[in-house]
Write an enzyme that holds these catalytic residues in place. Structure first.
Site, PDB file in Angstrom:
ATOM      1  CG  ASP A  71       0.026  -0.627   2.551  1.00  0.00           C
ATOM      2  OD1 ASP A  71       1.334  -0.500   2.767  1.00  0.00           O
ATOM      3  OD2 ASP A  71      -1.210  -0.547   3.403  1.00  0.00           O
ATOM      4  CG  HIS A 144      -5.399  -1.551   9.023  1.00  0.00           C
ATOM      5  ND1 HIS A 144      -5.410   0.206   8.920  1.00  0.00           N
ATOM      6  CD2 HIS A 144      -4.220  -1.579   9.280  1.00  0.00           C
ATOM      7  CE1 HIS A 144      -4.350   0.008   8.935  1.00  0.00           C
ATOM      8  NE2 HIS A 144      -4.075  -0.967   9.588  1.00  0.00           N
ATOM      9  CD  GLU A 149      -8.172   1.663   7.337  1.00  0.00           C
ATOM     10  OE1 GLU A 149      -8.071   0.738   8.515  1.00  0.00           O
ATOM     11  OE2 GLU A 149      -7.560   2.246   7.441  1.00  0.00           O
TER      12      GLU A 149
HETATM   13  P1  PGA Z   1       2.393  -1.273  12.613  1.00  0.00           P
HETATM   14  O1  PGA Z   1       0.719  -0.991  11.797  1.00  0.00           O
HETATM   15  O2  PGA Z   1       3.500  -1.976  12.046  1.00  0.00           O
HETATM   16  O3  PGA Z   1       2.825   0.295  12.696  1.00  0.00           O
HETATM   17  O4  PGA Z   1       1.488  -1.651  14.260  1.00  0.00           O
HETATM   18  C1  PGA Z   1       0.909  -2.388  11.203  1.00  0.00           C
HETATM   19  C2  PGA Z   1      -0.819  -1.790  10.163  1.00  0.00           C
HETATM   20  O5  PGA Z   1      -1.329  -0.600  10.165  1.00  0.00           O
HETATM   21  O6  PGA Z   1      -0.870  -2.825   9.441  1.00  0.00           O
END
Ligand code: PGA
Length: 249
Positions: A71, A144, A149
């Protein structure tokens, strides 16, 4: 979904880095490059650091490896602190011998029909590469995966998405008030086509979502739960993230 609870965060990171390295070597011995799906965020940083170490100290060769990132934010310039392109460069791409033409990132500078066409091209590029061998995934506090989402359908493809308030807040450190409202993300169906899915969930702040993920039936409100039923999906956690779940040996 197979749950693996490691004794500590570092062990989970090393296990995933080693699995990726084995895959890279296996594909190279077969005369082709491994196709890796990569994630950003705080979670995979230690995995990339270990891959960089293996490249430097053990000669792990990325020459034919192909990568696709999950993404990218819309409207964030490539050198902004929150840019996933910049993140990948800093944590992995600048330190290993990946060929620039084998690295695929969603663009941040497109909207409307141009963004939609770009997403279709991204799907085609994944197919042309033979599909993703192993997809690295984190999981957001709201469940997510990528920027799929809550509410994202199981048949979703790479597309423009609106970011959930929880997601915007969790990225506000890097981007402040400028936290974007939209992003491009691989879809759930795109992710499910990868041959192996490796979901990392580390730290006490992930305990609730890990428990939620393991508890119920697959449902779009917890997008990561839609990965249940994939033939080779593994959740790698540390004891802090697994507190509410029952560990496996
Ligand atoms: P993080 O984010 O690795 O910073 O916890 C994970 C995500 O939001 O997919």
């Amino acid at each position: 979904m197979e749950l693996r609870v490691f004794g500590e965060r570092r062990e989970a990171e090393l296990a995933l880095a080693r699995e990726i390295a084995e895959l890279v070597r296996l594909r190279r011995d077969e005369g082709r490059g491994a196709v890796l799906g990569l994630a950003t965020g705080r979670t995979p940083v230690g995995v990339y650091a270990e891959l960089v170490r293996m490249h430097r100290e053990e000669g792990l060769d990325f020459a034919r490896v192909v990568t696709f990132n999950l993404d990218e934010f819309e409207g964030v310039s490539a050198d902004a602190p929150g840019s996933f392109r910049r993140f990948m460069h800093e944590h992995l791409f600048a330190h290993v011998n990946l060929a620039p033409e084998c690295v695929h990132l969603l663009r941040s500078d497109l909207t409307g029909a141009a963004a939609a066409a770009h997403c279709e091209e991204y799907e085609a590029a994944i197919r042309d590469a033979g599909g993703i061998d192993l997809q690295v995934l984190g999981v957001g506090l709201n469940g997510h995966v990528g920027f799929n989402e809550p509410g994202s359908p199981r048949d979703s493809r790479t597309r423009r998405v609106e970011l959930h308030p929880v997601t915007r807040r969790s990225y506000s450190d890097g981007l402040g008030e400028e936290a974007p409202t939209h992003a491009l993300s691989m879809g759930i169906a795109t992710i499910l086509e990868a041959r192996r899915l490796r979901v990392l969930a580390l730290g006490a702040h992930k305990a609730d979502i890990v428990a939620e993920l393991l508890r119920g039936e697959p449902r779009a409100e917890v997008p990561a739960s839609l990965l249940h039923g994939h033939p080779d999906v593994r959740l790698l956690t540390d004891p802090e993230a697994a507190t509410a779940s029952s560990p496996t040996p």
